[in-house]
Design an enzyme around this catalytic site. Structure first.
Site, short mmCIF file in Angstrom:
data_model
loop_
_atom_site.label_atom_id
_atom_site.label_comp_id
_atom_site.label_asym_id
_atom_site.label_seq_id
_atom_site.Cartn_x
_atom_site.Cartn_y
_atom_site.Cartn_z
N VAL A 46 0.86 -1.18 0.00
CA VAL A 46 0.00 0.00 0.00
C VAL A 46 0.90 1.23 0.00
O VAL A 46 1.59 1.51 0.98
CB VAL A 46 -0.95 0.03 1.21
CG1 VAL A 46 -1.89 1.24 1.10
CG2 VAL A 46 -1.75 -1.26 1.31
N ILE A 47 0.91 1.94 -1.11
CA ILE A 47 1.72 3.14 -1.25
C ILE A 47 0.90 4.33 -0.76
O ILE A 47 -0.19 4.60 -1.27
CB ILE A 47 2.16 3.34 -2.71
CG1 ILE A 47 3.09 2.20 -3.13
CG2 ILE A 47 2.85 4.69 -2.89
CD1 ILE A 47 3.40 2.17 -4.60
N LYS A 171 5.78 0.86 -13.60
CA LYS A 171 7.01 0.56 -14.34
C LYS A 171 7.91 -0.40 -13.58
O LYS A 171 8.45 -1.35 -14.15
CB LYS A 171 7.76 1.86 -14.65
CG LYS A 171 9.13 1.61 -15.30
CD LYS A 171 9.81 2.90 -15.68
CE LYS A 171 11.24 2.63 -16.16
NZ LYS A 171 11.31 1.70 -17.30
N TYR A 207 -5.73 18.87 -9.18
CA TYR A 207 -6.18 17.62 -8.55
C TYR A 207 -7.11 16.86 -9.49
O TYR A 207 -6.97 15.65 -9.69
CB TYR A 207 -6.89 17.94 -7.24
CG TYR A 207 -7.30 16.73 -6.44
CD1 TYR A 207 -6.34 15.94 -5.81
CD2 TYR A 207 -8.64 16.38 -6.30
CE1 TYR A 207 -6.72 14.82 -5.07
CE2 TYR A 207 -9.02 15.28 -5.56
CZ TYR A 207 -8.05 14.50 -4.95
OH TYR A 207 -8.43 13.40 -4.22
N LYS A 211 -6.18 13.14 -11.17
CA LYS A 211 -7.02 11.96 -10.99
C LYS A 211 -7.63 11.50 -12.31
O LYS A 211 -7.81 10.29 -12.53
CB LYS A 211 -8.11 12.24 -9.95
CG LYS A 211 -7.58 12.48 -8.54
CD LYS A 211 -6.73 11.31 -8.04
CE LYS A 211 -6.37 11.47 -6.57
NZ LYS A 211 -5.49 10.37 -6.09
N THR A 242 -10.75 12.50 6.33
CA THR A 242 -9.36 12.13 6.57
C THR A 242 -8.56 13.38 6.95
O THR A 242 -8.97 14.51 6.67
CB THR A 242 -8.74 11.52 5.31
OG1 THR A 242 -8.71 12.52 4.27
CG2 THR A 242 -9.52 10.31 4.82
#
EC number: 1.1.1.-
Length: 312
Positions: A46-47, A171, A207, A211, A242
């Site tokens: 999870v990045i 990549k 933004y 996306k 969040t």
């Protein structure tokens, strides 16, 4: 300039907010991660897991008993905190879970070569599910609807964080995912409904564009590797309170932040737990009812829905 309140219930149909008649603000019973048990050795990256949606995605995979979880973030102290919480949660599942951390700038390609090395050396090069959750709402000049008033460096940073990092991740990490030991072969790119927006006073242009590019990249990546079994899905996580959202959005828009932070994680596990080639390359909302979505499978595939195209 005062920011208008945003009512997503009145969003245009093409935003897809109500593609399923039933929607959810919390995980439904049918996608409860605790009802899932991934195979032995299952490895998840999870990045962008230091806080918010990414943190809760990692927690969902722990609930689903993924054996190996690698979390990344720019901030080491955030990773230390999340690691402890994941390990405590793992004890409750009754299954040993190995949690590894990597301090990473998601906008830099060298961060992904380090992550690849970590997977090669510590996990036999296995990577079943990759979740790209790096990103964030812009701050500073980017909230102005006037492009000529934006700061160039802030603009470039926003695009790099919300889109370019996903290219680096693909990549350097897709080659691992195509190996025989990597059984899951699933990528989830965390996008946003903001990809539909064009009004700079509702969401910053950088933004929305970042996306939107991520959505198209998801489609391209899914098509590139479909013959090798890779499933790639873009997921709008819902609108949750969040730290990132509360810190970047004007107070007038906080009224839409009503979705549970754990909802997206449950949907990610739902995507990973079973091969779902029919949603590869597509955009879905975590707020949708996943049982209803699956019932629309034939319609979605036949009419090639949930992809970006020009109306003519």
């Amino acid at each position: 300039m005062a920011q208008p309140e945003l009512d997503l219930s009145k969003a245009p149909a093409h935003w897809g907010m109500n593609f399923t008649e039933t929607t959810h603000q919390q995980p439904s019973r049918s996608i409860d991660p605790s009802n899932v048990t991934f195979p032995q050795g299952y490895t998840v990256v999870v990045i962008g897991a230091g806080k918010g949606i990414g943190e809760h995605i990692a927690k969902a995979y722990v609930q689903a008993r993924a054996e190996n979880i690698i979390i990344t973030s720019r901030t080491g102290s955030d990773l230390d905190r999340v690691k402890k919480e994941l390990e405590t949660l793992a004890q409750q599942t009754g299954q040993a879970v190995k949690v590894s951390t990597l301090v990473q700038d998601a906008t830099k390609p060298e961060s992904y070569t380090k992550l690849k090395d970590l997977l090669e050396e510590g996990f036999n090069g296995r990577l079943d599910t990759l979740v790209f959750c790096a990103g964030g709402g812009p701050v500073g000049t980017l909230w102005t609807p006037r492009i000529d008033e934006t700061d160039v460096d802030e603009w470039n940073e926003s695009i790099a964080l919300n889109f370019t990092g996903s290219y680096y991740a693909a990549k350097y990490l897709v080659p691992l995912m195509l190996r025989p030991q990597s059984q899951g072969k699933t990528i989830v790119n965390i996008t946003s409904a903001a990809s539909h927006f064009t009004g700079g006073n509702i969401t910053p242009a950088s933004y929305s564009i970042g996306k939107l590019a991520l959505n198209r990249f998801t489609q391209i990546l899914g098509e590139n590797y479909a013959d090798q079994g890779l499933v790639v899905v873009a997921v709008h996580p819902g609108s949750s309170p969040t730290p990132g959202a509360l810190g970047s959005m004007p107070p007038s828009l906080h009224n839409i932040l009503t979705d549970d932070q754990g909802l997206c994680g449950a949907v990610c596990v739902w995507i990973s737990k079973k091969k779902r080639e029919w949603i590869s390359g597509r955009y879905i909302c975590a707020t949708w009812d996943m049982d209803e979505l699956e019932s629309k499978k034939e319609e979605i595939v036949k009419e090639d829905k949930l992809k970006w195209r020009m109306a003519v």
